[in-house]
Design an enzyme around this catalytic site. Sequence first.
Site, short mmCIF file in Angstrom:
data_model
loop_
_atom_site.label_atom_id
_atom_site.label_comp_id
_atom_site.label_asym_id
_atom_site.label_seq_id
_atom_site.Cartn_x
_atom_site.Cartn_y
_atom_site.Cartn_z
N LYS A 21 0.84 -1.22 0.00
CA LYS A 21 0.00 0.00 0.00
C LYS A 21 0.86 1.26 0.00
O LYS A 21 0.65 2.16 -0.82
CB LYS A 21 -0.91 -0.05 1.24
CG LYS A 21 -1.69 1.22 1.51
CD LYS A 21 -2.85 0.96 2.43
CE LYS A 21 -2.55 1.22 3.90
NZ LYS A 21 -2.55 2.63 4.27
N GLY B 119 -4.77 8.60 5.50
CA GLY B 119 -3.81 9.56 6.04
C GLY B 119 -2.66 9.79 5.08
O GLY B 119 -2.16 10.91 4.93
N ARG C 279 -7.96 13.29 12.47
CA ARG C 279 -6.52 12.97 12.57
C ARG C 279 -5.66 14.24 12.46
O ARG C 279 -5.98 15.14 11.69
CB ARG C 279 -6.16 11.91 11.52
CG ARG C 279 -6.90 10.60 11.84
CD ARG C 279 -6.57 9.51 10.90
NE ARG C 279 -5.18 9.09 11.02
CZ ARG C 279 -4.61 8.21 10.21
NH1 ARG C 279 -5.31 7.67 9.23
NH2 ARG C 279 -3.36 7.87 10.38
N SER D 92 7.36 9.96 11.91
CA SER D 92 6.23 9.66 11.02
C SER D 92 6.67 9.73 9.57
O SER D 92 7.14 10.77 9.10
CB SER D 92 5.09 10.66 11.25
OG SER D 92 4.24 10.69 10.12
N ASP E 280 2.41 -0.54 12.17
CA ASP E 280 1.11 -1.10 11.73
C ASP E 280 0.90 -2.54 12.21
O ASP E 280 -0.19 -3.09 12.05
CB ASP E 280 1.00 -1.02 10.21
CG ASP E 280 0.91 0.43 9.73
OD1 ASP E 280 0.46 1.29 10.51
OD2 ASP E 280 1.29 0.70 8.58
N LYS F 231 -4.33 6.86 14.82
CA LYS F 231 -4.47 6.11 13.56
C LYS F 231 -5.95 6.09 13.15
O LYS F 231 -6.74 6.85 13.67
CB LYS F 231 -3.91 4.70 13.73
CG LYS F 231 -2.42 4.67 13.98
CD LYS F 231 -1.65 5.06 12.74
CE LYS F 231 -0.16 5.09 13.00
NZ LYS F 231 0.57 5.71 11.90
N ARG G 15 -5.86 2.90 18.26
CA ARG G 15 -5.56 1.45 18.22
C ARG G 15 -5.17 0.86 19.56
O ARG G 15 -5.23 -0.36 19.72
CB ARG G 15 -4.49 1.16 17.15
CG ARG G 15 -5.05 1.25 15.76
CD ARG G 15 -4.09 0.83 14.68
NE ARG G 15 -4.75 0.97 13.38
CZ ARG G 15 -4.12 1.13 12.22
NH1 ARG G 15 -2.81 1.16 12.18
NH2 ARG G 15 -4.82 1.23 11.11
N ARG H 197 -6.93 -2.55 10.20
CA ARG H 197 -5.91 -3.35 10.89
C ARG H 197 -6.47 -4.01 12.16
O ARG H 197 -6.00 -5.07 12.57
CB ARG H 197 -4.66 -2.52 11.20
CG ARG H 197 -4.05 -1.93 9.95
CD ARG H 197 -2.56 -1.92 9.91
NE ARG H 197 -2.13 -1.28 8.66
CZ ARG H 197 -1.93 -1.92 7.52
NH1 ARG H 197 -2.07 -3.22 7.43
NH2 ARG H 197 -1.56 -1.26 6.43
C1 S3P Z 1 2.54 5.21 6.26
C2 S3P Z 1 3.15 5.63 7.41
C3 S3P Z 1 2.67 5.26 8.75
C4 S3P Z 1 1.74 4.04 8.70
C5 S3P Z 1 0.72 4.14 7.61
C6 S3P Z 1 1.39 4.30 6.25
C7 S3P Z 1 3.11 5.67 4.96
O1 S3P Z 1 1.94 6.34 9.29
O2 S3P Z 1 1.10 3.87 9.94
O3 S3P Z 1 -0.08 2.98 7.58
O4 S3P Z 1 2.73 5.11 3.91
O5 S3P Z 1 3.94 6.58 4.99
P1 S3P Z 1 2.66 7.53 10.14
O6 S3P Z 1 3.59 8.22 9.25
O7 S3P Z 1 1.53 8.42 10.58
O8 S3P Z 1 3.33 6.83 11.29
#
Ligand code: S3P
Length: 430
Positions: free
Chosen positions: A21, A90, A118, A163, A312, A339, A343, A385
């Site tokens: 993804k 997100g 969020r 992040s 995740d 999230k 979670r 999830r």
């Molecule tokens: C992601 C980063 C993570 C992860 C999300 C996908 C990404 O989030 O939890 O499922 O594709 O950059 P955070 O950057 O908010 O930790």
Amino acid sequence: MNVIVQKAKRIVGEIELPGDKSITHRAIIFGSISNEETLIINYSKGKDCLSTLTCFEKLGIKFEKTENEIFIKGGEFKEPEDILNCENSGTTIRLLSGILASKPFYSVLTGDSSLRQRPMDRIIKPLREMGAKIYGRNNDKYPPLTIIGKKLKGINFKMEIPSAQVKSCVILATIFAEGESIIEEPYQTRDHTERMLKYFNGEIKKEGNKIIVKGNQILKGKKIHVPGDFSSASYFIASALLIPNSEILIKNVNLNPTRTGFLKVIERMGGKFKIVNQREISNEPVGDLKIEYTEKLKGVNILPEEVPNIIDEIPIIAVIGCIAEGETIVSGAKELRVKESDRIKSITTELKKLGANIKEKEDGFIVKGGIKLKATKVNSWNDHRIAMALTLASFIAEGETIIENSECIDISFPEFFDKFKELGVNFNFY
Ligand code: S3P
């Protein structure tokens, strides 16, 4: 939709999982912002990635989609006539904001009721420092976001929160900014954006924990092969470890070390697995995973610095913790509270219904293992999830578990139940 899951007898066989993804989001993004043609093979069909594709379509990017490929003609963006709906994603809203911050037009980004809760201040702050005009609801905290694109300048950005979405948002903005930028992370998070920028002939380098990106870049179009999603694989890895007599092979999984912290955790727990056939595809490490049932797993202590690379997979670790001998403790995972659901709350609440001995902490949880879970009715909290982690818990719970609102799994992994069926498990839906 609700799913009824029986205690599983055994899973056995060989599977290949759909594309990652995070990598698919980025492939769509880089394909759109390069001035040439890009072919994405084995893309994720999760709803989140579809949200990204739809947003770029509204921004004037042309693409063709077949069963296994997306062809994108990158280039000029136009002002969208309507809002950009990022739905539950997100990654879509944060990464897209980084691009739109420098585009000379007005746009509004929003999402579903979960996404609208969020935090977006984490991207608004650095983008504003670069000169962007970006605003959010509730004093610049939440979506909808309004962006009026401006010429940006480079940034020296010391991130406070680990992040990958924030880091990627800023990297994407710096590509079109004036001058060089430096980004520093508190802990290493997934580096798909950095790898893909390089793959699209971009200029980016790493010095210690500093990421240095050149401004005003022009990218090349590429053919990109998306490897199997490691986060999706983790539900199968955990199932094979926990269901007696299981033995599976998962082929062509992404093994980027910034994603595979879960393997290190199960290794410490005593889980039996092997990595074979390691190689590199489209600048990402890939391999096959052999996993077998492990009768005696032991509890582990997970430290804050490990969290970004298992972010995740933590709900899965909570489930394994119910079986493993001793205590499993997760700390430094406060990010889980913002999230798709909170979670920490959602997984502890639902596992308790199944009889788990799990206690919430502000930044994680403590779970006492050696417990026999008992089937009952649980709820996904509309979080993909959580729904998938509860399916795993149902496989080891005595009896027949009902998981309410299981359709949210389509956000990242619409093929989830079918892939388990390939390994010999059956489900009923109503
Ligand atoms: C992601 C980063 C993570 C992860 C999300 C996908 C990404 O989030 O939890 O499922 O594709 O950059 P955070 O950057 O908010 O930790």
